[in-house]
Design a protein around this motif. Structure first.
Motif: not given
Lengths: 243, 289
Positions: A49, A52-54, A81-82, A86, A88, A90-93, A106, A155
């Protein structure tokens, strides 16, 4: 020696749910495939994280592709960012989009000039090797955990990033799919330079493709090197994580 | 920026908390401190909503070069859901309200010798007041809660973080289209509500009070001024902005648990109602001073 893709310089950050702190001084060269491995709450996910800059470190500096995350804020981090993909834990689809549209997002957002046909071809090229082609029109709620994770990895690679950060990429994957994922990542690395950092909480065949293993325990690096060298230096209590 | 909104709220609340600790005990003292703390938190909340709104306006005025089509797609979906899909329920409520008001006015006013004021009653109660307000309540109940729930779930499942990781700005892709969609829908629905309610009033005027169509229309148009239309538009814009900002704020305030989603949705709904009434007072009262 090639340029460092990711550099943790005297990084210190508190570990949630643990009295320990993550203390990291690590340099990952461009094109390397590095696996962070260790028990839960050892700081692997936090390191991902931060890369990833979070999450900002309490002290120290995290540089990714020459960019200090502390120096960029919010929406301004777009260009860097591009170049970093990343996934995580929890993949967050996005739940209101099909798998196909999730992987396409994207491209649709950042590559407006591409034709619809080109975009569809690009998405199919990602879904096919990961065994997701037949699931393209399903929504995340209709997919298994491993399928969601593979979709999220597809993705994250749509914009051809230079760095790929994966937190527990093999969670929910059966043994065959772990090998498929390993082959997929290897193929991507052969096509173009890609730095891969993956956090794993147990030994997996996925580790075998890694150039370097970093074993973490309670926020500290206890072993660092190739799979063969780490096997002999890692504390005996952690040997099962690397063998 | 969105994180700034939360930072403002949390920062001021922390300041108020420190003040509470420093100032010590005493029942009345504590009460005053509690009121002070809540007041400061209230102002911070309004400041956070204003920041969210201003950010959305900036995103609308200067959209990034990327993602315009995707943002437009989200905006279109929001307008369809908030505006178009709400037409049936709005029609029914507006029609019934128009019938009720003209029935009441038509039976009560003649007793006071003011039977000719039916048009004025329609304009004052429906077009100036109830139309915008009830439309806002419909939109809060249908779309505001949906936005808060959707964003809350997106926060829990880390979809919001995933968007950020893809380099897609939340303010541009998530908040701005929902705000613009809601404001446009609210404006259109408010005028639509007024028209249907007046029509409902005419049905009663025609059937029960035997007022012919021409006389009814003349009575309404005579009572209607440009100011009324302007006020309706201002209220529609104000209510839309307030509801969208409140619901987006509470949706994104969800952190890590699904149980927070209904809690934040309830807060979003109640605060939207209160804020709409507050905006109504701010817009209406100066008109009569």
């Amino acid at each position: 020696m090639s340029e460092a893709a990711i550099r943790f310089t005297q990084v210190r950050a508190s570990l949630a749910g643990s009295p320990s702190h993550l203390q990291l001084d690590l340099q990952i060269e461009a094109g390397q495939f590095v696996v962070l491995v260790g028990p839960s709450r050892s700081g692997k996910s936090l390191a991902i994280e931060m890369a990833a800059g979070l999450v900002p470190p309490q002290s120290g500096k995290v540089m990714v592709l020459g960019q200090d995350w502390n120096a960029v804020e919010g929406a301004d981090d777009g260009p860097v960012r591009l170049r970093v993909g990343t996934v995580l834990q929890q993949p967050g689809l996005l739940s209101n989009m099909t798998l196909f549209n999730n992987v396409l997002l994207p491209l649709r957002y950042h590559c407006g000039a591409m034709s619809d046909g080109e975009r569809e071809q690009a998405v199919m090229a990602q879904l096919e090797p990961l065994g997701l082609l037949s699931l393209r029109d399903r929504f995340p709620a209709e997919l298994h955990q491993g399928e969601i994770r593979r979709g999220a990895i597809a993705r994250s690679l749509m914009l051809e990033p230079e760095v790929l950060l994966l937190d527990d990429p093999v969670a929910g994957l059966d043994a065959d799919m772990v090998l498929v994922l390993k082959q997929y990542v290897d193929a991507r690395r052969q096509q173009r330079p890609l730095t891969v950092v993956a956090a794993l909480r147990s030994f997996s065949p996925f580790i075998e493709g890694a150039d370097r293993l970093v074993v973490l325990q309670e926020g500290r690096v206890v072993a660092d090197g190739s799979l063969e060298s780490v096997g002999s230096t890692v504390p005996s209590a952690l040997r099962r994580y690397v063998e | 920026m969105l994180p700034y909104n939360f930072a403002v709220t949390q920062g001021v609340e922390a300041l108020a908390g420190s003040w509470l600790l420093l100032s010590g005990g005493g029942g009345a003292h504590l009460m005053i401190e509690w009121v002070g703390r809540k007041t400061i938190a209230g102002y911070a909340y309004l400041a956070a909503l204003a920041t969210l709104f201003i950010q959305a306006v900036l995103d609308l005025l200067s959209p990034g070069r990327q993602g315009r089509r995707e943002t437009l797609r989200v905006l279109t979906r929001q307008i369809l859901f908030t505006g178009v899909d709400a037409l049936p329920v709005t029609s029914v409520i507006a029609l019934l309200l128009g019938i009720i008001i003209v029935t009441q006015a038509g039976t009560q006013l003649p007793r006071l010798g003011a039977g000719g004021l039916v048009g004025s009653i329609i304009v004052i109660t429906v077009i100036r007041e109830l139309g915008p307000l009830i439309t806002a309540f419909i939109v809060v109940g249908r779309s505001g809660t949906a936005i808060a729930t959707e964003l809350g779930n997106m926060s829990v499942t880390r979809e919001v973080v995933a968007l950020r990781l893809m380099g897609i700005p939340i303010s541009q892709f998530v908040i701005m289209p929902r705000m613009v969609g809601m404001v446009l829908s609210m404006l259109c629905l408010t005028f639509y509500f007024d028209v249907v309610a007046v029509f409902g009033g005419y049905l009663v005027a025609d059937a029960q009070l035997t007022i012919p169509f021409s006389a009814f229309v003349e009575s309404v148009t005579r009572a209607l001024s440009t100011t009324d239309l302007l006020m309706t538009a201002i209220k529609g814009f104000g209510f839309g902005s307030a509801v969208a900002a409140v619901c987006c704020y509470h949706g994104l305030a969800v952190r890590s648990s699904y149980t927070e989603v209904p809690q934040q949705t309830t807060r979003a709904m109640i605060n939207s109602f209160v804020l709409c009434l507050l905006v109504d007072v701010v817009v209406t009262v100066p008109l009569y001073l």
